[in-house]
Design a protein around this motif. Structure first.
Motif, mmCIF file in Angstrom:
data_model
loop_
_atom_site.group_PDB
_atom_site.id
_atom_site.type_symbol
_atom_site.label_atom_id
_atom_site.label_comp_id
_atom_site.label_asym_id
_atom_site.label_seq_id
_atom_site.Cartn_x
_atom_site.Cartn_y
_atom_site.Cartn_z
ATOM 1 N N ASP A 83 0.863 -1.199 0.000
ATOM 2 C CA ASP A 83 0.000 0.000 0.000
ATOM 3 C C ASP A 83 0.891 1.238 0.000
ATOM 4 O O ASP A 83 1.266 1.766 1.062
ATOM 5 C CB ASP A 83 -0.911 -0.020 1.228
ATOM 6 C CG ASP A 83 -2.023 1.016 1.111
ATOM 7 O OD1 ASP A 83 -1.987 1.809 0.142
ATOM 8 O OD2 ASP A 83 -2.917 1.031 1.984
ATOM 9 N N GLN A 143 0.093 4.127 -1.135
ATOM 10 C CA GLN A 143 -0.667 5.367 -0.899
ATOM 11 C C GLN A 143 -0.767 5.681 0.593
ATOM 12 O O GLN A 143 -0.618 6.829 1.006
ATOM 13 C CB GLN A 143 -2.062 5.241 -1.504
ATOM 14 C CG GLN A 143 -2.060 5.084 -3.032
ATOM 15 C CD GLN A 143 -3.449 4.931 -3.584
ATOM 16 O OE1 GLN A 143 -4.435 4.881 -2.826
ATOM 17 N NE2 GLN A 143 -3.551 4.854 -4.901
ATOM 18 N N GLN A 144 -1.016 4.677 1.400
ATOM 19 C CA GLN A 144 -1.144 4.909 2.832
ATOM 20 C C GLN A 144 0.211 5.045 3.519
ATOM 21 O O GLN A 144 0.362 5.853 4.444
ATOM 22 C CB GLN A 144 -1.933 3.754 3.464
ATOM 23 C CG GLN A 144 -2.190 3.924 4.958
ATOM 24 C CD GLN A 144 -2.984 2.766 5.528
ATOM 25 O OE1 GLN A 144 -3.366 1.858 4.771
ATOM 26 N NE2 GLN A 144 -3.228 2.786 6.831
#
Length: 468
Positions: free
Chosen positions: A179, A181-182
Motif C-alpha cells: 500500500d 498510498q497509505q
C-alpha cells in the motif's frame, strides 16, 4: 548293335527303375522328355546355406515348408512367463463420488471427486504438498523494546509481515501489493532489509544462551549495486558492446604475447646456464690430473639441460659397435641446425667426417655441440635485439602521437612501417590510439621476419668465426 540303354543315354532320358533295369524305352519317353526332367529337377532342388551365415539366422529365413517369415511377431504359446493380470478372478473395488476439503484453503470450500470407498473419511492426499513459510510473530512489548525504528512505523511493519505471510516471502509480489498510498513508497530492497533485520533481532533475543545461531543477513547496499550494474549492462549501446569485445580480444593477445615472451626468456636462461656449465666443466677437466680423469669424469659431470648443444647417445649395450656411430647426429637436431653446422665446419676448415679415433671422436662431438650452442645463443640474441628495436620504434611512434602524456613531437626521420600508426576512416574500425596503447607489449613475429633474421644471424656467426 546299340541297345535301349545306349539310346536312352544318348537322348538323356530317364525312365522308371523297371524300365531302366530292363533297358526298354517307352513312347512317353520319346514324345515328352522335358516333363520328367523338370519333375526330377524340382524334386532334387535344395537350398544351400550361404557361407558365413549362422544356422540360426538361416533358419529364420525359411522354415521346413519353405514359407516366408511372418511380417508381424506371433506368439502361439504362453511363453516363459505366465500372465500376471487375470481379469475376473477377484471382485472389483468400488469407487464413490464423495466430497472433500483442501486444508490449504481457509474459506471452507467444498469439492467433489471420485475416490475408493475404502478411503472415505481420510485426509486429502495432496494436502502434504501445502508447504508454508514460518513468518515470525512479535508482541507489542518486543516491538517497543527491540524492533522500534524511526524510519518505520508499527502499522507499516505489521502490513509488511501480513503480506509476507500471504505471499510466502515473494518480495516482488509483496512490493506490487504494498500500500504505497497509505505508507511511504519503499523499494524491494527496503522491504527485504526491514524483514530480515526483524527476523535476526527476534532470533537473537529468543535464543537460548550458548546455542549457535544462523542469523539471516541481507546486504541491501550490495543488492542495489548489483541491480545497477545489471541495468547498465542491459542498457549498453552496440558501440559499447563492440568496444568491450575488442578490448577483450586485445587482452587475450597481450596474455599470449606475455606467455611467449616468458617462454623465450626461460629458453634463453637455459642456454646461458648451459654455456656457463660447459665452460666450467672444461675448466675442471683441464685442472684435474690425467690419471684421475676417467674416474671423476662421471661423478663430477654437472647436470646440463637437454636443450643445450647436442646430446649424443651412449652406446653402453652389449655387443660390438663402431666408433664412427658415436659421431652420428641424433634425430632431435633439426635440418636447419644440421645445415648451419655443416656450413660453419666448412668455413672453419674442419672435415665433416674425420678419422674416428677415440680422441678425435670426443673432441669432434664437443666442437659440434659448442657450435650448435653458439648458434642458438646468437639466434636468441638476434631475437632480443629485434624485439628491443621494435619496442623502441613503437615508443617513438607513441611519443610523436602524444599518447604517452607529453606533447606530440614531430618525427625526426622517416618512421618504420611497423611503428607508424595508421589513421582509418571514421566508423570503419577501432580507435587507432587504442591499438597504439595496447600493442606496446610486442607483436608476434611473422615467419618471413624470422627466416630473414635467422639467416642473418647464421651468416654473421660464420663471418665472426672466420676472423683470426
Amino acid at each position: 548293335m546299340a541297345t535301349g540303354a545306349d539310346v536312352r543315354d544318348i537322348l538323356e532320358l530317364g525312365g522308371p527303375e523297371g524300365d531302366a533295369a530292363s533297358g526298354t524305352i517307352s513312347k512317353k519317353d520319346i514324345i515328352n522328355p522335358d516333363k520328367k526332367k523338370s519333375k526330377k529337377s524340382s524334386e532334387t532342388l535344395t537350398f544351400k546355406r550361404p557361407e558365413g551365415m549362422h544356422r540360426e539366422v538361416y533358419a529364420l529365413l525359411y522354415s521346413d515348408k519353405k514359407d516366408a517369415p511372418p511380417l508381424l511377431p506371433s506368439d502361439t504359446g504362453q511363453g516363459y512367463r505366465t500372465v500376471k493380470a487375470k481379469l475376473g478372478s477377484k471382485k472389483v473395488r468400488p469407487w464413490k463420488w464423495m466430497p472433500f476439503t483442501n486444508p490449504a484453503r481457509k474459506d471452507g470450500a467444498m469439492f467433489f471427486h471420485w475416490r475408493r470407498a475404502a478411503e472415505e473419511g481420510k485426509d486429502y492426499p495432496f494436502a502434504r504438498f501445502n508447504k508454508t513459510v514460518q513468518v515470525p510473530v512479535y508482541s507489542e512489548q518486543e516491538y517497543q523494546l527491540y524492533l522500534h525504528d524511526d524510519a518505520w512505523t508499527k502499522a507499516e511493519t505489521d502490513h509488511l509481515f501480513d503480506l509476507s505471510r500471504r505471499f510466502d516471502l515473494r518480495f516482488v509480489v509483496i512490493h506490487d501489493r504494498y500500500d504505497h498510498q497509505q505508507f511511504k513508497k519503499r523499494s524491494v530492497e527496503d522491504l527485504k532489509e526491514r524483514y530480515y533485520h526483524i527476523c535476526a533481532k527476534l532470533a537473537n533475543v529468543r535464543a537460548v544462551p550458548g546455542t549457535d545461531l544462523k542469523m539471516p543477513v541481507f546486504d541491501a547496499g550490495h543488492e542495489r549495486r548489483r541491480k545497477e550494474q545489471l541495468e547498465r549492462l542491459y542498457n549498453r549501446t552496440p558501440e559499447q558492446v563492440a568496444e568491450e569485445e575488442y578490448l577483450l580480444q586485445e587482452l587475450r593477445k597481450i596474455e599470449a604475447r606475455k606467455k611467449e615472451r616468458e617462454k623465450r626468456s626461460q629458453d634463453l636462461q637455459k642456454l646461458i646456464t648451459a654455456a656457463d656449465t660447459t665452460a666450467e666443466q672444461r675448466r675442471t677437466e683441464r685442472k684435474a690430473p690425467k690419471k684421475k680423469l676417467p674416474q671423476k669424469k662421471e661423478a663430477e659431470k654437472p647436470a646440463v639441460p637437454e636443450t643445450a648443444g647436442i646430446k649424443f647417445p651412449d652406446f653402453k649395450s652389449a655387443g660390438v659397435t663402431l666408433r664412427s656411430q658415436r659421431m652420428k647426429l641424433p634425430s632431435s637436431v633439426g635440418q636447419k641446425k644440421i645445415k648451419a653446422l655443416e656450413q660453419m665446419l666448412l668455413e672453419l676448415g674442419v672435415e665433416l667426417s674425420p678419422t674416428p679415433t677415440e680422441e678425435l671422436v670426443h673432441m669432434f662431438n664437443e666442437l659440434r655441440s659448442d657450435l650448435v650452442l653458439l648458434y642458438e645463443l646468437k639466434q636468441a640474441c638476434a631475437n632480443c635485439e629485434y624485439e628491443l628495436q621494435m619496442l623502441r620504434h613503437r615508443h617513438e611512434a607513441l611519443a610523436r602521437a602524444g599518447v604517452l602524456g607529453g606533447p606530440a613531437t614531430p618525427a625526426s626521420g622517416p618512421a618504420p612501417a611497423l611503428a607508424e600508426p595508421a589513421v582509418p576512416e571514421p566508423g570503419l574500425g577501432p580507435d587507432p590510439s587504442k591499438d597504439a596503447i595496447i600493442d606496446v607489449v610486442g607483436a608476434p613475429l611473422t615467419p618471413n621476419s624470422r627466416k630473414r633474421r635467422e639467416s642473418a644471424s647464421s651468416s654473421s656467426s660464420v663471418k665472426k668465426a672466420k676472423k683470426p
